[in-house]
Design a protein around this motif. Structure first.
Motif, short mmCIF file in Angstrom:
data_model
loop_
_atom_site.label_atom_id
_atom_site.label_comp_id
_atom_site.label_asym_id
_atom_site.label_seq_id
_atom_site.Cartn_x
_atom_site.Cartn_y
_atom_site.Cartn_z
N LEU A 201 -28.98 35.61 -1.21
CA LEU A 201 -28.58 36.28 0.22
C LEU A 201 -28.99 35.40 1.25
O LEU A 201 -28.06 35.49 2.34
CB LEU A 201 -29.36 37.73 0.23
CG LEU A 201 -28.75 38.77 -0.54
CD1 LEU A 201 -29.92 40.04 -0.62
CD2 LEU A 201 -27.48 39.40 -0.27
N MET B 143 -32.23 44.39 2.73
CA MET B 143 -31.30 44.86 1.66
C MET B 143 -32.05 45.15 0.34
O MET B 143 -31.44 46.19 -0.22
CB MET B 143 -30.12 43.69 1.46
CG MET B 143 -29.19 43.23 2.41
SD MET B 143 -28.28 42.24 2.24
CE MET B 143 -27.06 43.02 1.00
N VAL C 256 -27.29 45.58 -5.55
CA VAL C 256 -26.94 44.51 -4.48
C VAL C 256 -25.85 43.58 -5.50
O VAL C 256 -24.79 43.33 -4.96
CB VAL C 256 -27.93 43.74 -4.03
CG1 VAL C 256 -27.46 42.58 -3.50
CG2 VAL C 256 -28.89 44.49 -3.24
N GLY D 198 -22.67 45.49 -6.04
CA GLY D 198 -21.94 45.80 -4.68
C GLY D 198 -21.20 44.54 -4.55
O GLY D 198 -20.15 44.56 -3.90
N ILE D 199 -21.83 43.49 -4.78
CA ILE D 199 -21.34 42.11 -4.33
C ILE D 199 -19.99 41.75 -5.26
O ILE D 199 -19.05 41.55 -5.04
CB ILE D 199 -22.22 40.90 -4.44
CG1 ILE D 199 -22.92 40.85 -2.94
CG2 ILE D 199 -21.74 39.34 -4.29
CD1 ILE D 199 -24.17 40.38 -3.15
N ILE E 200 -22.93 47.35 1.25
CA ILE E 200 -23.41 46.39 1.58
C ILE E 200 -23.58 46.62 3.16
O ILE E 200 -24.69 46.58 3.69
CB ILE E 200 -22.83 44.92 1.38
CG1 ILE E 200 -22.36 44.69 -0.04
CG2 ILE E 200 -23.58 44.00 2.21
CD1 ILE E 200 -23.80 44.52 -0.77
N ALA F 38 -21.17 41.87 5.84
CA ALA F 38 -20.99 42.61 4.74
C ALA F 38 -19.70 41.63 3.93
O ALA F 38 -19.97 41.48 2.88
CB ALA F 38 -20.80 44.14 4.72
N VAL G 271 -21.14 38.28 3.14
CA VAL G 271 -21.85 38.19 1.96
C VAL G 271 -20.97 38.34 0.76
O VAL G 271 -21.32 37.57 -0.52
CB VAL G 271 -22.92 39.58 1.91
CG1 VAL G 271 -23.50 39.60 0.69
CG2 VAL G 271 -24.01 39.30 3.24
#
Length: 193
Positions: free
Chosen positions: A74, A88, A97, A100-101, A109, A120, A123
């Protein structure tokens, strides 16, 4: 670099702990996730990350190696500092996390305080391939994109169905019937939504 610190837990707060290691007290910044994982015992081991800046040395502690690695990923993103990364990991679990990524979930995010749409998206763009590779996560949609699938998802979206839920169901339909036509996919999906 200091990879972990093990010692007597002297002080425990939601954002930091103090660990006495052979007479030296280390002030370690932590996330709420790590706070929730710390047992109320005297002896504690945290995996650490040391940030060295011109004006300070800050130590960050994590209950697991995985959380530390996600933190490091991150902070490698432009616009994400240590405090934002810690926020986060306080708002979402390391698994959330990661997923989500990997799934490109901008809304998840962005749900973290202080992260806007552009950050977001950055990322996800910067870390998606790394997360998929490092953690061996398969792309969340196992069916390769095809026009029938895209058209069916678009139609279901217009009808007001949740995109993620629709995609899961459409993927199941296409696994069972790879040659299904758009109308057929939509009809089957409507039965299952």
């Amino acid at each position: 670099m200091i990879t972990h610190i093990e010692g007597k837990l002297v002080e425990k707060n939601p954002t930091d702990v103090v660990i006495d290691c052979n007479g030296v007290g280390y002030f370690i910044n932590i996330s709420l996730h790590t706070y929730s994982q710390i047992p109320d015992k005297e002896h504690l081991r945290l995996y650490t990350y040391l940030q060295v800046r011109e004006d300070s040395h800050s130590l960050y502690g994590f209950s697991s190696n995985v959380e530390r690695e996600i933190f490091k990923l991150l902070i490698s993103v432009s616009g994400i500092g240590t405090n934002t990364a810690r926020t986060m990991l306080s708002s979402l679990s390391p698994d959330q996390v990661k997923e989500g990524i990997a799934g490109g979930d901008v809304a998840l995010i962005q749900s973290v305080k202080g992260i806007g749409v552009k950050t977001a998206q950055r990322v996800i763009i910067d870390l998606k391939d790394k997360v998929l590779k490092v953690y061996g996560i398969d792309e969340l949609s196992s069916i390769p994109n095809n026009t029938h699938k895209d058209e069916a998802l678009s139609a279901l979206d217009v009808l007001g169905f949740n995109k993620k839920q629709s995609e899961k169901i459409v993927d199941k339909i296409l696994l069972a019937q790879p040659d299904a036509q758009v109308e057929q996919i939509i009809k089957e999906a409507l039965k299952n939504l």
